[in-house]
Write a protein that holds these residues in place. Sequence first.
Motif, PDB file in Angstrom:
ATOM      1  N   ARG A 169       6.310  -0.325  -7.184  1.00 22.54           N
ATOM      2  CA  ARG A 169       6.034   1.042  -6.732  1.00 22.54           C
ATOM      3  C   ARG A 169       4.532   1.187  -6.498  1.00 22.54           C
ATOM      4  NH1 ARG A 169       5.454   6.558  -8.564  1.00 22.54           N
ATOM      5  NH2 ARG A 169       6.983   7.893  -7.516  1.00 22.54           N
ATOM      6  N   SER A 170       4.168   1.521  -5.261  1.00 22.50           N
ATOM      7  CA  SER A 170       2.775   1.766  -4.904  1.00 22.50           C
ATOM      8  C   SER A 170       2.622   3.246  -4.588  1.00 22.50           C
ATOM      9  CB  SER A 170       2.379   0.920  -3.693  1.00 22.50           C
ATOM     10  OG  SER A 170       1.065   1.239  -3.272  1.00 22.50           O
ATOM     11  N   ALA A 171       1.868   3.948  -5.423  1.00 21.41           N
ATOM     12  CA  ALA A 171       1.686   5.389  -5.270  1.00 21.41           C
ATOM     13  C   ALA A 171       0.205   5.691  -5.082  1.00 21.41           C
ATOM     14  CB  ALA A 171       2.223   6.140  -6.499  1.00 21.41           C
ATOM     15  N   ASN A 172      -0.119   6.528  -4.137  1.00 16.47           N
ATOM     16  CA  ASN A 172      -1.506   6.819  -3.798  1.00 16.47           C
ATOM     17  C   ASN A 172      -2.327   7.225  -5.018  1.00 16.47           C
ATOM     18  OD1 ASN A 172      -3.914   7.672  -2.507  1.00 16.47           O
ATOM     19  ND2 ASN A 172      -3.088   9.715  -2.214  1.00 16.47           N
ATOM     20  N   THR A 173      -1.810   8.169  -5.804  1.00 17.38           N
ATOM     21  CA  THR A 173      -2.537   8.670  -6.971  1.00 17.38           C
ATOM     22  C   THR A 173      -1.851   8.302  -8.282  1.00 17.38           C
ATOM     23  OG1 THR A 173      -1.378  10.779  -6.737  1.00 17.38           O
ATOM     24  CG2 THR A 173      -3.546  10.612  -5.718  1.00 17.38           C
ATOM     25  N   GLY A 174      -0.807   7.490  -8.222  1.00 18.20           N
ATOM     26  CA  GLY A 174      -0.060   7.082  -9.402  1.00 18.20           C
ATOM     27  C   GLY A 174       1.261   7.850  -9.502  1.00 18.20           C
ATOM     28  N   ILE A 175       2.160   7.324 -10.283  1.00 24.20           N
ATOM     29  CA  ILE A 175       2.053   6.117 -11.086  1.00 24.20           C
ATOM     30  C   ILE A 175       2.574   4.932 -10.261  1.00 24.20           C
ATOM     31  CG2 ILE A 175       2.827   4.981 -13.197  1.00 24.20           C
ATOM     32  CD1 ILE A 175       3.252   7.778 -14.386  1.00 24.20           C
ATOM     33  N   ASN A 179       3.365   8.961  -1.984  1.00 23.79           N
ATOM     34  CA  ASN A 179       2.146   9.732  -2.244  1.00 23.79           C
ATOM     35  C   ASN A 179       2.560  10.987  -3.009  1.00 23.79           C
ATOM     36  OD1 ASN A 179      -0.298  11.022  -2.299  1.00 23.79           O
ATOM     37  ND2 ASN A 179      -0.370  11.496  -0.117  1.00 23.79           N
ATOM     38  N   ASP A 180       2.442  10.930  -4.332  1.00 26.61           N
ATOM     39  CA  ASP A 180       2.867  12.041  -5.192  1.00 26.61           C
ATOM     40  C   ASP A 180       1.721  12.970  -5.562  1.00 26.61           C
ATOM     41  OD1 ASP A 180       5.359  10.902  -5.122  1.00 26.61           O
ATOM     42  OD2 ASP A 180       5.213   9.948  -7.086  1.00 26.61           O
ATOM     43  N   GLY A 181       0.558  12.764  -4.931  1.00 29.73           N
ATOM     44  CA  GLY A 181      -0.605  13.572  -5.283  1.00 29.73           C
ATOM     45  C   GLY A 181      -0.474  15.035  -4.908  1.00 29.73           C
ATOM     46  N   TRP A 182       0.456  15.365  -3.978  1.00 34.33           N
ATOM     47  CA  TRP A 182       0.627  16.754  -3.548  1.00 34.33           C
ATOM     48  C   TRP A 182       1.002  17.674  -4.702  1.00 34.33           C
ATOM     49  CZ3 TRP A 182      -1.292  17.075   1.056  1.00 34.33           C
ATOM     50  CH2 TRP A 182      -1.127  16.039   1.967  1.00 34.33           C
ATOM     51  N   TRP A 223       0.844  -1.186   0.000  1.00 36.46           N
ATOM     52  CA  TRP A 223       0.000   0.000   0.000  1.00 36.46           C
ATOM     53  C   TRP A 223       0.886   1.246   0.000  1.00 36.46           C
ATOM     54  CZ3 TRP A 223      -4.220  -0.986   4.345  1.00 36.46           C
ATOM     55  CH2 TRP A 223      -5.008  -2.074   3.969  1.00 36.46           C
ATOM     56  N   PRO A 224       0.363   2.398  -0.391  1.00 36.17           N
ATOM     57  CA  PRO A 224       1.201   3.598  -0.515  1.00 36.17           C
ATOM     58  C   PRO A 224       1.626   4.191   0.832  1.00 36.17           C
ATOM     59  CG  PRO A 224      -0.826   3.797  -1.800  1.00 36.17           C
ATOM     60  CD  PRO A 224      -0.989   2.614  -0.904  1.00 36.17           C
ATOM     61  N   GLU A 225       2.457   5.188   0.738  1.00 34.26           N
ATOM     62  CA  GLU A 225       2.870   6.007   1.884  1.00 34.26           C
ATOM     63  C   GLU A 225       1.637   6.584   2.582  1.00 34.26           C
ATOM     64  OE1 GLU A 225       5.752   9.950   2.512  1.00 34.26           O
ATOM     65  OE2 GLU A 225       4.773   9.558   0.588  1.00 34.26           O
ATOM     66  N   THR A 226       1.631   6.560   3.907  1.00 26.53           N
ATOM     67  CA  THR A 226       0.532   7.055   4.766  1.00 26.53           C
ATOM     68  C   THR A 226      -0.837   6.536   4.310  1.00 26.53           C
ATOM     69  OG1 THR A 226       0.301   9.163   3.560  1.00 26.53           O
ATOM     70  CG2 THR A 226       1.793   9.128   5.465  1.00 26.53           C
ATOM     71  N   CYS A 279       9.008   7.048  -0.375  1.00 30.61           N
ATOM     72  CA  CYS A 279       8.927   8.313  -1.121  1.00 30.61           C
ATOM     73  C   CYS A 279      10.299   8.885  -1.469  1.00 30.61           C
ATOM     74  CB  CYS A 279       8.081   9.306  -0.318  1.00 30.61           C
ATOM     75  SG  CYS A 279       7.673  10.820  -1.233  1.00 30.61           S
ATOM     76  N   TYR A 280      10.681   9.960  -0.781  1.00 29.24           N
ATOM     77  CA  TYR A 280      11.886  10.737  -1.073  1.00 29.24           C
ATOM     78  C   TYR A 280      13.154   9.890  -0.999  1.00 29.24           C
ATOM     79  CZ  TYR A 280      14.734  15.067  -0.793  1.00 29.24           C
ATOM     80  OH  TYR A 280      15.618  16.093  -1.019  1.00 29.24           O
ATOM     81  N   GLU A 281      13.129   8.806  -0.232  1.00 29.32           N
ATOM     82  CA  GLU A 281      14.307   7.957  -0.097  1.00 29.32           C
ATOM     83  C   GLU A 281      14.737   7.360  -1.431  1.00 29.32           C
ATOM     84  OE1 GLU A 281      14.016   6.340   4.481  1.00 29.32           O
ATOM     85  OE2 GLU A 281      13.054   5.145   2.918  1.00 29.32           O
TER      86      GLU A 281
END
Length: 557
Positions: free
Chosen positions: A482-488, A452-455, A288-291, A426-428
């Motif tokens: 890679r699991s991203a909240n809003t993609g990719i 979570n790159d949706g920001w 699952w994604p970050e947070t 994420c940033y890591e």
Amino acid sequence: MHPKENSSSFWLAGTKAAKLVYVLLSGLLFWLAFPPYDQVYLLFLAFVPLLLMEDDLYYTPGHGSRGVWWWSSLAFLTFNTLATWWVKNAALIGAVAGIVANTLLMATAFYLFHVVKKRSGERTALIALVSLWMGMEYLNLNWDLDFPWLILGNAFANTPALVQWYSYTGVFGGSLWVLVLNILLFQGIKNLLLRQQQHDADERKMLGWRAFRSLFRASILFLVPGIWSYSVYSNYQPQGVTAEVAVIQPNYDPYGAKFNESLFQNQLDTLLELTDRAMTPATRMVFWPETSIPEFIWLNRSGQSNWQADQIQHFLSNYEGPSLVAGASALTVYPEEEAPEFSRNLGNGQKYVSHNSALFFKAGQPMGVYHKSMLVIGVEKMPYPKLLGFLNSLSVDLGGMTGQLGKQAEREAFQNGGIKAAPVICYESIFGDFVTGYVRNKGANLLAVITNDGWWGDTDGYRQHMSYARLRAIENRRDVVRSANTGISCFINQRGDVVQRTGWWEQSSLTGKVHLNEKITFYSQYGDYLGRTAAFLGVLLYLIAFSKSRSAKRLKA
């Protein structure tokens, strides 16, 4: 002979208008070479206009060095602004700070090259340019103001066939390639231009030979690594046994529903439903994604119930064998006298520390925890807190926990069914040498980026971030999920190809097989050795040039 006659560019960069065109051209070439535009061949020319500008100022009597500083600053400001403006969607202050800091670092490296040239000559200075630039990139990976987004070697992220040798060098090999090719092309162009100025036949012949030699060397240097890399890319076979994993993309708007407490249960239900649909009897691990767990997880607070974590454990108990990695905001409680300086007050003689964490769930086992270690400036950490702590009030709230977070010095690998997954948060994923720590020290055979790159919205930011994960795959010869909240969200193989991916801003999931490679690459073993060497050499060359200048002044006196 007038000093200007020694300059290759006295008629090209002799006016302020011409210099303006040159520096803006360099900035544009750098920008277009990076993802998502991927005109990477432009990077081999991007320094040439800047070097022509510097060459003109070097041979201009009494110009001083400030002109080199200001003109190069304009080039790098153009580059940084065009390439990373999207940060402002999440944090305007962060965008301005990052752009300004990176511009100053790049301009300083270029300016110090000019200083070395004035004091030690052009040949030494060109070696210094390579060393100082790569040393600057190494610094940007290893100090508290880190923002290494635009390391030159990152530009090859979407052209993996060109840089299969990153398994030996990491991205610093790409930076070295770019810098040396730019220098050779500059020398070739310079000698061609000088040849046009000469009337003496022998001089013209000599300059023509020098131009040919530089351009021939540039051709060889471009072709040999590229051809070798393409051969490795074409013949590479994935290493290791296979296992099935799944990644979930819940697609919750971080500015809306994501941190709305009334929707926490709805979010968890969605995640569990997507997971249930994605899993098969062969699935060994789900990401699952970050947070992604919306509630705060208390790690050691007596009597505190983590109801969402309990629901995840209950969900997994209905299946045989799978485990789950999920991002969460975790909290650790300390007695007041043992709490770190940046902890927050809980009352009753207790304090707590916030973390951006990855949690590991498997039915019948205690919950595993890894705390993010490479923290984002202005959101998750205050750099040099003793010096800049007064700026804490300006930290940006991006949901979950913000301000100074706790971190974990040692990496962690979550294990299940032969998988040893590195939870890269994420940033890591931008820090190549940092990621090798999961592989070298913890035996990770799979890299799992949760983010979570949706920001940043629908901008270049999430595209660049996803692309850079491809470099980590090549460097370590590890599959990346890679699991991203809003993609990719995606699967990346060991040679850097994206083999499955979701779209942007859609609710989705992916299930597939990954190869679990146990072999250690040269880069995984030794990390950023090129960056360390360049930093040492750059400082040494500058100090030698400085001491020469001091000695010359004493002799003159």
